[in-house]
Design a protein around this motif. Structure first.
Motif, PDB file in Angstrom:
ATOM      1  N   SER A   1     -20.749  52.062 113.428  1.00 39.84           N
ATOM      2  CA  SER A   1     -21.115  50.888 112.638  1.00 39.84           C
ATOM      3  C   SER A   1     -21.410  51.275 111.195  1.00 39.84           C
ATOM      4  CB  SER A   1     -22.325  50.181 113.260  1.00 39.84           C
ATOM      5  OG  SER A   1     -23.399  51.091 113.402  1.00 39.84           O
ATOM      6  N   GLY A   2     -20.782  52.331 110.737  1.00 39.21           N
ATOM      7  CA  GLY A   2     -20.962  52.790 109.363  1.00 39.21           C
ATOM      8  C   GLY A   2     -20.126  51.990 108.390  1.00 39.21           C
ATOM      9  N   PRO A   3     -19.962  52.509 107.196  1.00 42.20           N
ATOM     10  CA  PRO A   3     -19.217  51.773 106.176  1.00 42.20           C
ATOM     11  C   PRO A   3     -17.711  51.714 106.434  1.00 42.20           C
ATOM     12  CG  PRO A   3     -19.846  53.937 105.366  1.00 42.20           C
ATOM     13  CD  PRO A   3     -20.511  53.762 106.703  1.00 42.20           C
ATOM     14  N   GLY A   4     -17.224  52.505 107.342  1.00 39.78           N
ATOM     15  CA  GLY A   4     -15.785  52.533 107.605  1.00 39.78           C
ATOM     16  C   GLY A   4     -15.053  53.278 106.498  1.00 39.78           C
TER      17      GLY A   4
ATOM     18  N   LYS B   1     -12.962  48.626 112.020  1.00 38.74           N
ATOM     19  CA  LYS B   1     -13.064  47.554 113.002  1.00 38.74           C
ATOM     20  C   LYS B   1     -12.554  46.272 112.357  1.00 38.74           C
ATOM     21  CE  LYS B   1     -17.299  49.111 115.262  1.00 38.74           C
ATOM     22  NZ  LYS B   1     -18.696  48.722 115.515  1.00 38.74           N
ATOM     23  N   PRO B   2     -11.751  45.509 113.057  1.00 41.50           N
ATOM     24  CA  PRO B   2     -11.247  44.252 112.490  1.00 41.50           C
ATOM     25  C   PRO B   2     -12.394  43.275 112.207  1.00 41.50           C
ATOM     26  CG  PRO B   2     -10.052  44.844 114.493  1.00 41.50           C
ATOM     27  CD  PRO B   2     -11.211  45.781 114.375  1.00 41.50           C
ATOM     28  N   GLY B   3     -12.501  42.839 110.965  1.00 41.68           N
ATOM     29  CA  GLY B   3     -13.466  41.832 110.576  1.00 41.68           C
ATOM     30  C   GLY B   3     -14.918  42.252 110.601  1.00 41.68           C
ATOM     31  N   ARG B   4     -15.205  43.501 110.881  1.00 38.55           N
ATOM     32  CA  ARG B   4     -16.593  43.956 110.961  1.00 38.55           C
ATOM     33  C   ARG B   4     -16.740  45.300 110.265  1.00 38.55           C
ATOM     34  NH1 ARG B   4     -16.415  42.923 116.838  1.00 38.55           N
ATOM     35  NH2 ARG B   4     -16.897  45.095 117.116  1.00 38.55           N
ATOM     36  N   ARG B   5     -17.965  45.693 110.110  1.00 39.29           N
ATOM     37  CA  ARG B   5     -18.299  46.974 109.505  1.00 39.29           C
ATOM     38  C   ARG B   5     -18.144  48.080 110.550  1.00 39.29           C
ATOM     39  NH1 ARG B   5     -21.767  48.889 105.300  1.00 39.29           N
ATOM     40  NH2 ARG B   5     -23.115  50.546 106.048  1.00 39.29           N
TER      41      ARG B   5
ATOM     42  N   VAL C   1     -13.021  53.152 113.347  1.00 38.70           N
ATOM     43  CA  VAL C   1     -12.448  53.356 114.674  1.00 38.70           C
ATOM     44  C   VAL C   1     -11.510  54.553 114.589  1.00 38.70           C
ATOM     45  CG1 VAL C   1     -11.024  52.390 116.518  1.00 38.70           C
ATOM     46  CG2 VAL C   1     -12.502  50.880 115.172  1.00 38.70           C
ATOM     47  N   VAL C   2     -11.725  55.528 115.447  1.00 34.20           N
ATOM     48  CA  VAL C   2     -10.812  56.655 115.590  1.00 34.20           C
ATOM     49  C   VAL C   2     -10.355  56.636 117.042  1.00 34.20           C
ATOM     50  CG1 VAL C   2     -10.537  59.160 115.525  1.00 34.20           C
ATOM     51  CG2 VAL C   2     -11.957  58.019 113.806  1.00 34.20           C
ATOM     52  N   SER C   3      -9.060  56.429 117.246  1.00 34.65           N
ATOM     53  CA  SER C   3      -8.538  56.439 118.617  1.00 34.65           C
ATOM     54  C   SER C   3      -7.358  57.400 118.683  1.00 34.65           C
ATOM     55  CB  SER C   3      -8.128  55.034 119.069  1.00 34.65           C
ATOM     56  OG  SER C   3      -7.078  54.538 118.279  1.00 34.65           O
ATOM     57  N   PHE C   4      -7.222  58.003 119.841  1.00 37.55           N
ATOM     58  CA  PHE C   4      -6.131  58.965 120.023  1.00 37.55           C
ATOM     59  C   PHE C   4      -5.769  59.019 121.490  1.00 37.55           C
ATOM     60  CE2 PHE C   4     -10.221  61.049 119.744  1.00 37.55           C
ATOM     61  CZ  PHE C   4     -10.276  61.869 120.852  1.00 37.55           C
ATOM     62  N   ASP C   5      -4.521  59.410 121.743  1.00 41.92           N
ATOM     63  CA  ASP C   5      -4.094  59.543 123.122  1.00 41.92           C
ATOM     64  C   ASP C   5      -3.235  60.782 123.292  1.00 41.92           C
ATOM     65  OD1 ASP C   5      -1.373  58.759 122.461  1.00 41.92           O
ATOM     66  OD2 ASP C   5      -2.049  56.698 122.510  1.00 41.92           O
ATOM     67  N   LYS C   6      -3.104  61.165 124.552  1.00 44.60           N
ATOM     68  CA  LYS C   6      -2.330  62.360 124.893  1.00 44.60           C
ATOM     69  C   LYS C   6      -1.714  62.155 126.270  1.00 44.60           C
ATOM     70  CE  LYS C   6      -2.754  67.386 124.731  1.00 44.60           C
ATOM     71  NZ  LYS C   6      -1.980  67.649 123.524  1.00 44.60           N
ATOM     72  N   ILE C   7      -0.486  62.598 126.402  1.00 42.58           N
ATOM     73  CA  ILE C   7       0.182  62.583 127.706  1.00 42.58           C
ATOM     74  C   ILE C   7      -0.486  63.640 128.575  1.00 42.58           C
ATOM     75  CG2 ILE C   7       2.370  62.946 128.927  1.00 42.58           C
ATOM     76  CD1 ILE C   7       2.312  60.414 127.175  1.00 42.58           C
ATOM     77  N   LEU C   8      -0.808  63.271 129.802  1.00 38.18           N
ATOM     78  CA  LEU C   8      -1.508  64.176 130.709  1.00 38.18           C
ATOM     79  C   LEU C   8      -0.541  65.069 131.483  1.00 38.18           C
ATOM     80  CD1 LEU C   8      -4.128  61.671 132.159  1.00 38.18           C
ATOM     81  CD2 LEU C   8      -4.483  63.400 130.389  1.00 38.18           C
TER      82      LEU C   8
END
Length: 149
Positions: A82-85, A124-128, A131-138
């Motif tokens: 919930s930081g400044p982004g 975050k869309p429309g908010r403070r 978001v860091v998201s990542f994926d990996k094939i298992l």
């Protein structure tokens, strides 16, 4: 089979190994290859450390969220704060800036980019908040109990 969990954590350094251990335990129980588990746990540690460092006011009264999904042949992890982004919209490549060899920090996003198959870094869309998201094939150990079929 799918597994998912979500943690709401205080912005304290002690929360980082907690999230990492939960991810490692989940992946070990499911039968994920240890090398893949290690890569994802290191990436998660870096994302959590960034949320602790940059995710809000200077006190630890704010929290951040970690969500992990193991679904079929892929693991997706998302860390939100919930930081400044980020100051401006950017792709993952733009967010990852090279640092000098002498710098003591600033390599977290670079490590995440190298360890994961796909990375998204944004606000975050429309908010403070960031978001860091990542994926990996298992990859799975032989006879893994939850191996995707």
């Amino acid at each position: 089979m799918s597994i998912w969990w979500s943690l709401h954590l205080r912005r304290e350094a002690a929360s980082v190994p907690l999230a990492r251990r939960l991810l490692l335990g989940t992946m070990e129980t499911a039968g994920v290859d240890p090398d893949v588990s290690y890569d994802l746990s290191l990436a998660l540690s870096e994302a959590c450390a960034n949320a602790v460092e940059h995710g809000g006011r200077q006190d630890s009264s704010t929290a951040y969220r970690v969500t992990a999904y193991l679904d079929g042949e892929k693991c997706r992890i998302e860390v939100t704060d919930s930081g400044p982004g980020f100051t401006r919209p950017q792709s993952a490549r733009q967010a990852v800036r090279p640092v000098s060899d002498e710098a003591e920090n600033g390599r977290g996003l670079c490590l995440i980019q190298e360890l994961a198959d796909h990375v998204h870094i944004g606000n975050k869309p429309g908010r403070r908040g960031a978001v860091v998201s990542f994926d990996k094939i298992l990859k799975w150990k032989k006879d893994a109990p939850l191996m995707a079929v």
